[in-house]
Design a protein around this motif. Structure first.
Motif, PDB file in Angstrom:
ATOM      1  N   UNK A  42      43.148  43.391  46.336  1.00  0.00           N
ATOM      2  CA  UNK A  42      42.526  42.087  46.550  1.00  0.00           C
ATOM      3  C   UNK A  42      41.547  41.849  45.410  1.00  0.00           C
ATOM      4  N   UNK A  43      41.779  40.803  44.647  1.00  0.00           N
ATOM      5  CA  UNK A  43      40.959  40.503  43.483  1.00  0.00           C
ATOM      6  C   UNK A  43      40.317  39.140  43.640  1.00  0.00           C
ATOM      7  N   UNK A  44      39.298  38.900  42.848  1.00  0.00           N
ATOM      8  CA  UNK A  44      38.650  37.599  42.863  1.00  0.00           C
ATOM      9  C   UNK A  44      37.169  37.725  42.601  1.00  0.00           C
ATOM     10  N   UNK A  45      36.500  36.624  42.301  1.00  0.00           N
ATOM     11  CA  UNK A  45      35.065  36.641  42.012  1.00  0.00           C
ATOM     12  C   UNK A  45      34.244  36.943  43.259  1.00  0.00           C
ATOM     13  N   UNK A 211      46.552  40.260  45.021  1.00  0.00           N
ATOM     14  CA  UNK A 211      46.323  38.942  45.616  1.00  0.00           C
ATOM     15  C   UNK A 211      45.020  38.431  45.028  1.00  0.00           C
ATOM     16  N   UNK A 212      45.059  37.302  44.398  1.00  0.00           N
ATOM     17  CA  UNK A 212      43.869  36.702  43.808  1.00  0.00           C
ATOM     18  C   UNK A 212      43.271  35.733  44.819  1.00  0.00           C
ATOM     19  N   UNK A 213      42.019  35.994  45.201  1.00  0.00           N
ATOM     20  CA  UNK A 213      41.354  35.172  46.201  1.00  0.00           C
ATOM     21  C   UNK A 213      40.228  34.362  45.580  1.00  0.00           C
ATOM     22  N   UNK A 214      40.016  33.195  46.129  1.00  0.00           N
ATOM     23  CA  UNK A 214      38.850  32.397  45.799  1.00  0.00           C
ATOM     24  C   UNK A 214      38.520  31.515  46.990  1.00  0.00           C
ATOM     25  N   UNK A 215      37.251  31.397  47.316  1.00  0.00           N
ATOM     26  CA  UNK A 215      36.786  30.563  48.425  1.00  0.00           C
ATOM     27  C   UNK A 215      37.563  30.839  49.709  1.00  0.00           C
ATOM     28  N   UNK A 261      27.020  27.677  40.288  1.00  0.00           N
ATOM     29  CA  UNK A 261      27.645  27.262  41.531  1.00  0.00           C
ATOM     30  C   UNK A 261      28.427  28.362  42.201  1.00  0.00           C
ATOM     31  N   UNK A 262      28.175  29.632  41.816  1.00  0.00           N
ATOM     32  CA  UNK A 262      28.878  30.738  42.469  1.00  0.00           C
ATOM     33  C   UNK A 262      28.351  30.945  43.884  1.00  0.00           C
ATOM     34  N   UNK A 263      29.258  31.279  44.789  1.00  0.00           N
ATOM     35  CA  UNK A 263      28.861  31.640  46.139  1.00  0.00           C
ATOM     36  C   UNK A 263      28.284  33.033  46.137  1.00  0.00           C
ATOM     37  N   UNK A 264      27.364  33.328  47.042  1.00  0.00           N
ATOM     38  CA  UNK A 264      26.816  34.668  47.184  1.00  0.00           C
ATOM     39  C   UNK A 264      27.538  35.466  48.232  1.00  0.00           C
TER      40      UNK A 264
END
Length: 266
Positions: A42-45, A211-215, A261-264
């Motif tokens: 699982x990848x993503x910011x 799997x690339x995740x965002x939000x 604007x990044x989520x914490x």
């Protein structure tokens, strides 16, 4: 929604999983399937929902919608003890260490397996030796460094050797040597693995699929070299870079001009 059907070779299947904390959705409609013996990442910011998704798999969080199956059976159809013998987790936060030694920590994980004393001891000692803590097995765990503690909890998981490994940032605090030693060992065992990683080079090295995740949503999936394209790195990680083989070549950050604007959320 990316729908993943349950197949006969699936060790782990999530279908349309949604997880909210309070009124905030952290995972939205996530679906994935990990075949037996494969390593998926699982990848993503930061804030993508990766850790929250994993927490549902070791029953620290309950999903509001969707299903989780292990080897074709729903999570609700397993007793807590049965699930704990089948699915083991390495998580980012640890419990209280007061009065415990590395030997104690590994033994705590083994109790659920109800082994005879000889196998219990053999597994404990082999795992501590593998992670390089045999010489500190009886020292207070509170005196260990961050990397040594991570290796200690890794030893607990390796000693139990469940059918499915859930790894949340398994290389946290580890030096390069032990990053490779421990992930090589997990791969050698041929178990089914779902893990989060921030080090994309490790994803290229170890993962069969990512799997690339965002939000809270899975937005891309496939072999890591096909998912981690230059466009994907720019869009989801806000960096300009590309992989050359297994090496990531970075030019620099990509600025949106909005001040971040990044989520914490993690």
């Amino acid at each position: 929604m990316l729908f993943e059907p349950i197949t006969s070779d699936a060790a782990l299947t999530l279908q349309d999983l949604t997880v909210a904390i309070g009124n905030t959705p952290y995972v939205q409609g996530a679906s994935l399937t990990v075949p037996k013996g494969e390593i998926h990442g699982l990848l993503g910011p930061n804030g993508a929902g990766k850790t929250t998704l994993l927490r549902t798999l070791y029953r620290a969080t309950t999903a509001q919608a969707g299903t989780i199956h292990a080897f074709g059976r729903r999570i609700e159809d397993h007793s807590p003890r049965e699930w704990a013998t089948k699915v083991g987790a390495l998580v980012q936060s640890s419990g209280l260490l007061a009065g415990l030694t590395p030997r104690d920590i590994v033994e705590i994980g083994l109790f659920v397996l109800q082994l005879d004393r000889s196998e219990h001891t053999d597994r404990r000692d082999a795992a501590l030796a593998l992670v390089g803590l045999a010489d500190k097995a009886t020292q207070p765990a509170g005196n260990l460094s961050g990397g040594e503690l991570q290796r200690c909890y890794f030893a607990q998981l390796l000693a139990c050797d469940p059918e499915i490994y859930i790894l949340d940032e398994p290389t946290n605090h580890l030096d390069l040597h032990y990053q490779l030693v421990l992930l090589d060992e997990v791969k050698r065992r041929g178990r089914t693995v779902l893990m989060t990683l921030h080090d994309l080079s490790l994803a290229i090295r170890y993962c069969d699929q990512v799997y690339l995740m965002t939000q809270g949503r899975i937005v891309e999936q496939g072999p890591p070299d096909q998912v981690l394209t230059r466009d994907a790195l720019r869009q989801y990680y806000q960096v300009d870079g590309q992989f050359q083989g297994a090496a990531l070549s970075l030019v620099g950050p990509v600025w949106s001009g909005t001040g971040g604007g990044f989520s914490t959320r993690n």
